[in-house]
Design a protein around this motif. Structure first.
Motif, PDB file in Angstrom:
ATOM      1  N   PHE A  62      -4.554   0.545  -5.065  1.00 18.74           N
ATOM      2  CA  PHE A  62      -5.997   0.578  -5.312  1.00 18.74           C
ATOM      3  C   PHE A  62      -6.473  -0.626  -6.119  1.00 18.74           C
ATOM      4  O   PHE A  62      -7.635  -0.703  -6.482  1.00 18.74           O
ATOM      5  CB  PHE A  62      -6.390   1.880  -6.015  1.00 18.74           C
ATOM      6  CG  PHE A  62      -6.035   3.095  -5.217  1.00 18.74           C
ATOM      7  CD1 PHE A  62      -6.395   3.197  -3.886  1.00 18.74           C
ATOM      8  CD2 PHE A  62      -5.329   4.129  -5.782  1.00 18.74           C
ATOM      9  CE1 PHE A  62      -6.056   4.316  -3.130  1.00 18.74           C
ATOM     10  CE2 PHE A  62      -4.993   5.258  -5.046  1.00 18.74           C
ATOM     11  CZ  PHE A  62      -5.356   5.339  -3.719  1.00 18.74           C
ATOM     12  N   LYS A  63      -5.578  -1.557  -6.366  1.00 19.71           N
ATOM     13  CA  LYS A  63      -5.960  -2.782  -7.074  1.00 19.71           C
ATOM     14  C   LYS A  63      -6.066  -3.961  -6.111  1.00 19.71           C
ATOM     15  O   LYS A  63      -6.317  -5.087  -6.512  1.00 19.71           O
ATOM     16  CB  LYS A  63      -4.958  -3.075  -8.187  1.00 19.71           C
ATOM     17  CG  LYS A  63      -4.939  -1.985  -9.240  1.00 19.71           C
ATOM     18  CD  LYS A  63      -4.053  -2.353 -10.393  1.00 19.71           C
ATOM     19  CE  LYS A  63      -3.905  -1.258 -11.409  1.00 19.71           C
ATOM     20  NZ  LYS A  63      -5.074  -0.676 -11.935  1.00 19.71           N
ATOM     21  N   LEU A  64      -5.907  -3.712  -4.840  1.00 21.21           N
ATOM     22  CA  LEU A  64      -5.915  -4.752  -3.819  1.00 21.21           C
ATOM     23  C   LEU A  64      -7.313  -5.327  -3.568  1.00 21.21           C
ATOM     24  O   LEU A  64      -7.485  -6.524  -3.402  1.00 21.21           O
ATOM     25  CB  LEU A  64      -5.349  -4.181  -2.513  1.00 21.21           C
ATOM     26  CG  LEU A  64      -5.265  -5.103  -1.316  1.00 21.21           C
ATOM     27  CD1 LEU A  64      -4.232  -6.190  -1.571  1.00 21.21           C
ATOM     28  CD2 LEU A  64      -4.886  -4.304  -0.075  1.00 21.21           C
ATOM     29  N   VAL A 115     -10.599  -9.505  -1.580  1.00 21.99           N
ATOM     30  CA  VAL A 115      -9.210  -9.220  -1.919  1.00 21.99           C
ATOM     31  C   VAL A 115      -8.930  -9.895  -3.247  1.00 21.99           C
ATOM     32  O   VAL A 115      -9.235 -11.074  -3.431  1.00 21.99           O
ATOM     33  CB  VAL A 115      -8.261  -9.758  -0.834  1.00 21.99           C
ATOM     34  CG1 VAL A 115      -6.803  -9.535  -1.220  1.00 21.99           C
ATOM     35  CG2 VAL A 115      -8.572  -9.113   0.515  1.00 21.99           C
ATOM     36  N   LYS A 116      -8.349  -9.138  -4.178  1.00 21.11           N
ATOM     37  CA  LYS A 116      -8.015  -9.713  -5.488  1.00 21.11           C
ATOM     38  C   LYS A 116      -6.859 -10.691  -5.327  1.00 21.11           C
ATOM     39  O   LYS A 116      -5.993 -10.508  -4.476  1.00 21.11           O
ATOM     40  CB  LYS A 116      -7.609  -8.620  -6.474  1.00 21.11           C
ATOM     41  CG  LYS A 116      -8.763  -7.784  -6.941  1.00 21.11           C
ATOM     42  CD  LYS A 116      -8.265  -6.811  -7.995  1.00 21.11           C
ATOM     43  CE  LYS A 116      -9.367  -5.929  -8.492  1.00 21.11           C
ATOM     44  NZ  LYS A 116      -8.864  -4.953  -9.486  1.00 21.11           N
ATOM     45  N   LYS A 117      -6.860 -11.706  -6.167  1.00 19.41           N
ATOM     46  CA  LYS A 117      -5.772 -12.705  -6.094  1.00 19.41           C
ATOM     47  C   LYS A 117      -4.649 -12.353  -7.026  1.00 19.41           C
ATOM     48  O   LYS A 117      -4.759 -11.681  -7.969  1.00 19.41           O
ATOM     49  CB  LYS A 117      -6.334 -14.068  -6.450  1.00 19.41           C
ATOM     50  CG  LYS A 117      -7.327 -14.518  -5.402  1.00 19.41           C
ATOM     51  CD  LYS A 117      -7.877 -15.880  -5.733  1.00 19.41           C
ATOM     52  CE  LYS A 117      -8.882 -16.247  -4.652  1.00 19.41           C
ATOM     53  NZ  LYS A 117      -9.462 -17.531  -4.824  1.00 19.41           N
ATOM     54  N   GLU A 126     -10.516   7.030  -2.929  1.00 19.60           N
ATOM     55  CA  GLU A 126      -9.196   7.055  -3.570  1.00 19.60           C
ATOM     56  C   GLU A 126      -8.581   8.443  -3.508  1.00 19.60           C
ATOM     57  O   GLU A 126      -7.382   8.587  -3.291  1.00 19.60           O
ATOM     58  CB  GLU A 126      -9.288   6.607  -5.033  1.00 19.60           C
ATOM     59  CG  GLU A 126      -9.305   5.124  -5.204  1.00 19.60           C
ATOM     60  CD  GLU A 126      -9.235   4.700  -6.665  1.00 19.60           C
ATOM     61  OE1 GLU A 126      -8.768   5.488  -7.523  1.00 19.60           O
ATOM     62  OE2 GLU A 126      -9.673   3.577  -6.943  1.00 19.60           O
ATOM     63  N   VAL A 127      -9.399   9.467  -3.721  1.00 18.28           N
ATOM     64  CA  VAL A 127      -8.898  10.849  -3.663  1.00 18.28           C
ATOM     65  C   VAL A 127      -8.321  11.127  -2.277  1.00 18.28           C
ATOM     66  O   VAL A 127      -7.208  11.654  -2.145  1.00 18.28           O
ATOM     67  CB  VAL A 127     -10.024  11.857  -4.008  1.00 18.28           C
ATOM     68  CG1 VAL A 127      -9.581  13.286  -3.747  1.00 18.28           C
ATOM     69  CG2 VAL A 127     -10.470  11.687  -5.450  1.00 18.28           C
ATOM     70  N   LEU A 128      -9.057  10.753  -1.231  1.00 20.71           N
ATOM     71  CA  LEU A 128      -8.567  10.949   0.135  1.00 20.71           C
ATOM     72  C   LEU A 128      -7.326  10.094   0.402  1.00 20.71           C
ATOM     73  O   LEU A 128      -6.371  10.555   1.014  1.00 20.71           O
ATOM     74  CB  LEU A 128      -9.657  10.600   1.151  1.00 20.71           C
ATOM     75  CG  LEU A 128     -10.690  11.672   1.400  1.00 20.71           C
ATOM     76  CD1 LEU A 128     -11.869  11.108   2.181  1.00 20.71           C
ATOM     77  CD2 LEU A 128     -10.091  12.862   2.136  1.00 20.71           C
ATOM     78  N   THR A 185      -5.085   1.839   1.133  1.00 19.23           N
ATOM     79  CA  THR A 185      -5.972   1.469   0.038  1.00 19.23           C
ATOM     80  C   THR A 185      -7.293   2.206   0.211  1.00 19.23           C
ATOM     81  O   THR A 185      -7.440   3.007   1.127  1.00 19.23           O
ATOM     82  CB  THR A 185      -6.161  -0.061  -0.043  1.00 19.23           C
ATOM     83  OG1 THR A 185      -6.788  -0.383  -1.276  1.00 19.23           O
ATOM     84  CG2 THR A 185      -6.958  -0.588   1.135  1.00 19.23           C
ATOM     85  N   ALA A 186      -8.225   1.957  -0.665  1.00 16.07           N
ATOM     86  CA  ALA A 186      -9.525   2.640  -0.609  1.00 16.07           C
ATOM     87  C   ALA A 186     -10.630   1.642  -0.901  1.00 16.07           C
ATOM     88  O   ALA A 186     -10.418   0.632  -1.566  1.00 16.07           O
ATOM     89  CB  ALA A 186      -9.560   3.764  -1.640  1.00 16.07           C
TER      90      ALA A 186
END
Length: 182
Positions: free
Chosen positions: A150-152, A180-182, A134-136, A116-117
Motif C-alpha cells: 500500500f506504499k506503492l 508511483v512512489k520512487k 485497502e480493506v478489500l 495494491t489499493a
C-alpha cells in the motif's frame, strides 16, 4: 457448531453484506439479497458489464482487461456503498471472496505479484477512518495468498468524489491524480 463459533456469533453478529440484516454464521448473505444479485459470467473485458449490455465500443482504455462479480445495481451496489460510506467492513470478506473467484476465472493466465489499493489523502482517510480499497485488498490478499503493497502509489492531487460523476467525468477527474512512489 464449535463453542468458539457460538461465542463469535453471540458477540460478533454476522450480517448480510448487502442489506446488513442479521444472518446465521454459516450463511453468506440473506435469502432476499441472494435472489436479487445479478452475477456476471460473460463479461466485457473493458467496461466490466455483461457482454450483452456492453457500452464501451467507442471508448479507449489504458488497461488490457477488467472483471466484475456482479452488476453494479441493487443489492450489490447497496452493499458496496455500505462498505465504502457506512463503515460496514464485515462486507469486505464476502466481496473479496467474490473478487477472488473472478480473478481465478478471468486472470488464470497471469501471475499476479502483488495487490495494491487506490490511495486516499490522509485527511480524507482520517475523516472516514479507513480506506475501503485497502480493506478489500487486504481481504483479497488473504484469500488469494498474494502479498500487498500500500506504499506503492500516492495521491498527488485533490479530485472530485467519483461516485456522482459520469464515465467521461470520472476518467478526466483522475488524470494526474496518482503516481508511483520512487
Amino acid at each position: 457448531m464449535k463453542f468458539r463459533d457460538i461465542l463469535r456469533y453471540v458477540f460478533f453478529t454476522k450480517r448480510c453484506p448487502c442489506c446488513m440484516r442479521v444472518i446465521y454464521p454459516f450463511e453468506e448473505m440473506c435469502k432476499d439479497c441472494a435472489g436479487k444479485l445479478k452475477p456476471i459470467t460473460e463479461i466485457c473485458n473493458w467496461c466490466g458489464n455483461r457482454k450483452d449490455n456492453c457500452d464501451c465500443r467507442y471508448r479507449n482504455f489504458v488497461f488490457a482487461k477488467i472483471t466484475a462479480s456482479f452488476e453494479n445495481s441493487g443489492s450489490a451496489k447497496n452493499g458496496i456503498y455500505r462498505l465504502k460510506f457506512s463503515g460496514f467492513l464485515q462486507a469486505a470478506d464476502y466481496y473479496s471472496k467474490q473478487m477472488a473467484e473472478c480473478v481465478k476465472r478471468d486472470f488464470s493466465d497471469i501471475e499476479i505479484d502483488l495487490i495494491t489499493a487506490v490511495p486516499m489523502f490522509k485527511k480524507q482517510r482520517k475523516r472516514r477512518g479507513y480506506n475501503q480499497a485497502e480493506v478489500l485488498a487486504k481481504s483479497l490478499s488473504s484469500v488469494l495468498k498474494i502479498p500487498t503493497d500500500f506504499k506503492l502509489l500516492e495521491k498527488t492531487k485533490k479530485t472530485l468524489t467519483q461516485h456522482s460523476l459520469s464515465f467521461e467525468e470520472r476518467a478526466q477527474n483522475v488524470v494526474g491524480a496518482y503516481s508511483v512512489k520512487k
